[in-house]
Write a protein that holds these residues in place. Structure first.
Motif, PDB file in Angstrom:
ATOM      1  N   TYR A 126      -7.733   9.534   6.917  1.00 42.54           N
ATOM      2  CA  TYR A 126      -7.466   8.299   6.217  1.00 42.54           C
ATOM      3  C   TYR A 126      -7.947   7.128   7.068  1.00 42.54           C
ATOM      4  CZ  TYR A 126      -4.379  10.741   2.923  1.00 42.54           C
ATOM      5  OH  TYR A 126      -3.881  11.557   1.955  1.00 42.54           O
ATOM      6  N   GLY A 147       0.787  -1.219   0.000  1.00 38.11           N
ATOM      7  CA  GLY A 147       0.000   0.000   0.000  1.00 38.11           C
ATOM      8  C   GLY A 147       0.821   1.271   0.000  1.00 38.11           C
ATOM      9  N   TRP A 148       0.138   2.385  -0.236  1.00 36.44           N
ATOM     10  CA  TRP A 148       0.775   3.698  -0.283  1.00 36.44           C
ATOM     11  C   TRP A 148       1.403   4.063   1.063  1.00 36.44           C
ATOM     12  CZ3 TRP A 148      -1.126   7.143   3.271  1.00 36.44           C
ATOM     13  CH2 TRP A 148      -2.343   6.802   3.868  1.00 36.44           C
ATOM     14  N   GLN A 149       0.867   3.500   2.157  1.00 36.87           N
ATOM     15  CA  GLN A 149       1.348   3.831   3.495  1.00 36.87           C
ATOM     16  C   GLN A 149       2.515   2.948   3.934  1.00 36.87           C
ATOM     17  OE1 GLN A 149      -0.275   0.752   3.088  1.00 36.87           O
ATOM     18  NE2 GLN A 149      -2.151   1.934   3.333  1.00 36.87           N
ATOM     19  N   GLY A 150       2.930   2.025   3.079  1.00 32.23           N
ATOM     20  CA  GLY A 150       4.069   1.180   3.377  1.00 32.23           C
ATOM     21  C   GLY A 150       3.725  -0.154   3.974  1.00 32.23           C
ATOM     22  N   ARG A 197      -6.432   3.822  -2.585  1.00 32.13           N
ATOM     23  CA  ARG A 197      -5.330   4.759  -2.805  1.00 32.13           C
ATOM     24  C   ARG A 197      -5.323   5.907  -1.786  1.00 32.13           C
ATOM     25  NH1 ARG A 197      -2.939   3.740  -7.859  1.00 32.13           N
ATOM     26  NH2 ARG A 197      -3.547   1.608  -8.420  1.00 32.13           N
ATOM     27  N   GLU A 198      -6.490   6.339  -1.341  1.00 38.37           N
ATOM     28  CA  GLU A 198      -6.596   7.416  -0.350  1.00 38.37           C
ATOM     29  C   GLU A 198      -5.859   8.678  -0.793  1.00 38.37           C
ATOM     30  OE1 GLU A 198      -8.597   6.843   2.002  1.00 38.37           O
ATOM     31  OE2 GLU A 198      -8.517   4.733   2.555  1.00 38.37           O
ATOM     32  N   ASN A 199      -5.856   8.938  -2.107  1.00 36.68           N
ATOM     33  CA  ASN A 199      -5.122  10.100  -2.618  1.00 36.68           C
ATOM     34  C   ASN A 199      -6.036  11.314  -2.723  1.00 36.68           C
ATOM     35  OD1 ASN A 199      -6.647   8.979  -4.623  1.00 36.68           O
ATOM     36  ND2 ASN A 199      -5.153   9.289  -6.257  1.00 36.68           N
ATOM     37  N   ASP A 218       4.043  -5.072   8.555  1.00 33.75           N
ATOM     38  CA  ASP A 218       4.917  -3.909   8.506  1.00 33.75           C
ATOM     39  C   ASP A 218       6.284  -4.381   8.021  1.00 33.75           C
ATOM     40  OD1 ASP A 218       6.448  -1.674   8.816  1.00 33.75           O
ATOM     41  OD2 ASP A 218       5.956  -1.335  10.929  1.00 33.75           O
ATOM     42  N   LEU A 235      -7.323   3.662   6.208  1.00 33.63           N
ATOM     43  CA  LEU A 235      -6.645   2.403   5.891  1.00 33.63           C
ATOM     44  C   LEU A 235      -7.655   1.368   5.409  1.00 33.63           C
ATOM     45  CD1 LEU A 235      -3.924   1.968   8.667  1.00 33.63           C
ATOM     46  CD2 LEU A 235      -3.679   2.809   6.358  1.00 33.63           C
ATOM     47  N   TRP A 293      -5.348  -2.265  -1.675  1.00 31.73           N
ATOM     48  CA  TRP A 293      -5.452  -1.098  -0.818  1.00 31.73           C
ATOM     49  C   TRP A 293      -6.158   0.026  -1.559  1.00 31.73           C
ATOM     50  CZ3 TRP A 293      -4.382  -1.108   4.216  1.00 31.73           C
ATOM     51  CH2 TRP A 293      -3.462  -2.020   4.732  1.00 31.73           C
ATOM     52  N   HIS A 327      -7.459  15.170   3.249  1.00 33.35           N
ATOM     53  CA  HIS A 327      -7.980  14.623   4.492  1.00 33.35           C
ATOM     54  C   HIS A 327      -7.745  15.619   5.626  1.00 33.35           C
ATOM     55  CE1 HIS A 327      -3.709  13.803   4.846  1.00 33.35           C
ATOM     56  NE2 HIS A 327      -3.864  13.571   6.138  1.00 33.35           N
TER      57      HIS A 327
END
Length: 349
Positions: free
Chosen positions: A82, A30-33, A71-73, A47, A84, A69, A76
Motif C-alpha cells: 500500500y 481514508g480507509w486507513q483512518g 481505496r487501495e482495496n 491522525d 497511501l 484517498w 498487496h
C-alpha cells in the motif's frame, strides 16, 4: 574532538489559521483512518487518534477544493505494498496525485484553469487501480490514469456538471448532478466514454403533476399523511414556474444501504428519492432552530445518515421505515416513511 553532523529528515509542519471558503469540500477520511484536509493551498494529513498533523503536502499554488484517498482495496504484498495514495484538486484546475508517506507528488494533471467540481477513484472494478474520474468545468467528465497522468477519455454534456455519484449496486450506473436536473448514465465503462448523453430528468413540484392534482383533505391521517411528505417528483419534462431548483443542492448520492434510492442534500432538508417510483419517499427536514447541513455520509450497513452541520456539529440520523399502502391514480403501491431521530450533537474540540 572531531565535529560531526547528523542529517535528520523531519516532516514539514504548517500552523493553520482560518480556512478558505473553497476548502470546505476538501476533506476525506481514508480507509486507513487518516484524515486529509485542505488548508488554503496546503493539505494536512491528520491522525484523529492523537489529533496531530503527521504530514503536510505543499505543491498547489491555488486553494485546494477536493481531496480523495485511493481505496487501495486490492491484494498487496512486499513487492506491491500500500502506498497511501491521495488525489487533490485545486481552484486553478490542477490535480496532483501524492505519495503521502514520502510527501512527494507522483504526477500532476491539468486540463483547464477552472476549479475542479468533483473527482473520485474508480473502486468498483478490477481492471486498474489507478483510474480517477474528474469533473472539469463547465460540462466535461474526464477519466485519468492517476499513475501516469494520461487522459483516457473525455465526455461533454449539455449542462454544467456540479457533482456525480456511482451506483454501489451497479458500477455501470452514474448520476450527474447538473444545474438544471439529474443525468442518469447507464453505460459507464472505464474502457470508453459513455455512448449516449444519458437520461435527463428534472425535479418538479408535485402540485404541477396530474398525479397530484387531487385536493388534499383538511386533516390527513394514516397513508394520506405519509403521502403528503412526497415533496417532489422526478419527471422527464422540464417543469415550469413551480420547479425545484438544483442550484442550492449541496450533494447528490446513491444510498449504499438500499437499491435504487438516492438522496439530495439541501441546506435545511434531505430528500430521499426512489428511482423506481420516480418520486421522493422521504423528507428529512431540519428543525426551525437547527443548524443547516453541509454534507451527509450515508451508511452501507443500515439506513442511517451521518450529517455534518455548518457549526461543526455531527448528528446521526437513523431511519425507521414503515410500509404503507396507498391508492393513487388507480395504482396501488407501497411507499415508506423515513423518520430520523438525531441524538445529542457531537461537537469536536
Amino acid at each position: 574532538m572531531i565535529p560531526y553532523t547528523v542529517n535528520i529528515k523531519l516532516a514539514a509542519r504548517t500552523l493553520t489559521g482560518t480556512l478558505s471558503l473553497q476548502n470546505k469540500t476538501a476533506v476525506d477520511w481514508g480507509w486507513q483512518g487518516l484524515i486529509a484536509q485542505g488548508c488554503h493551498s496546503s493539505i494536512l494529513i491528520i491522525d484523529p487518534k492523537t489529533a496531530q498533523t503527521i504530514q503536510v503536502l505543499e505543491r498547489h499554488k491555488a486553494n485546494v477544493v477536493k481531496v480523495k484517498w485511493s481505496r487501495e482495496n486490492y491484494h498487496h504484498n512486499l513487492s506491491s505494498p500500500y502506498s497511501l495514495r491521495l488525489a487533490s484538486a485545486d481552484a486553478a484546475g490542477k490535480i496532483i496525485v501524492w505519495d503521502v508517506v514520502s510527501g512527494m507528488a507522483h504526477c500532476e494533471i491539468q486540463e483547464h484553469s477552472k476549479p475542479i467540481q468533483d473527482m473520485d477513484w474508480l473502486w468498483n472494478q478490477d481492471a486498474s487501480h489507478d483510474l480517477l474520474l474528474a469533473v472539469h468545468p463547465p460540462n466535461y467528465i474526464v477519466l485519468w490514469n492517476g499513475d501516469t497522468g494520461t487522459k483516457l477519455w473525455k465526455k461533454s454534456y449539455a449542462e454544467n456538471i456540479l457533482s456525480f455519484s456511482f451506483d454501489p449496486f451497479d458500477p455501470s450506473n452514474l448520476a450527474l448532478l447538473t444545474s438544471e436536473g439529474i443525468v442518469f448514465i447507464t453505460d459507464f465503462s472505464p474502457s470508453k466514454p459513455p455512448g449516449s448523453s444519458g437520461k435527463k430528468v428534472y425535479i418538479a413540484s408535485p402540485h404541477s403533476s396530474p398525479a397530484h392534482s387531487k385536493p388534499a383533505s383538511t386533516h390527513p391521517t394514516g397513508a394520506k399523511k405519509a403521502l403528503n411528505k412526497v415533496k417532489v417528483l422526478i419527471t422527464n419534462e422540464k417543469p415550469m414556474a413551480e420547479a425545484v431548483t438544483l442550484n442550492d443542492c449541496l450533494q447528490l448520492s446513491y444510498l449504499p444501504s438500499k437499491k435504487s434510492h438516492m438522496l439530495l442534500l439541501y441546506p435545511r432538508e434531505i430528500l430521499i428519492l426512489d428511482l423506481e417510483l420516480s418520486q421522493t419517499v422521504g423528507v428529512v427536514a431540519i428543525e426551525r432552530s437547527g443548524v443547516p447541513f453541509i454534507q451527509v455520509i450515508p451508511c452501507a450497513q443500515r439506513d442511517a445518515l451521518y450529517c455534518l452541520h455548518e457549526n461543526g456539529c455531527i448528528t446521526l440520523r437513523v431511519c425507521r421505515s414503515t410500509a404503507i399502502a396507498a391508492e393513487e391514480t388507480g395504482k396501488r403501491f407501497f411507499p415508506f416513511t423515513l423518520s430520523f431521530a438525531p441524538p445529542s450533537p457531537f461537537r469536536p474540540v
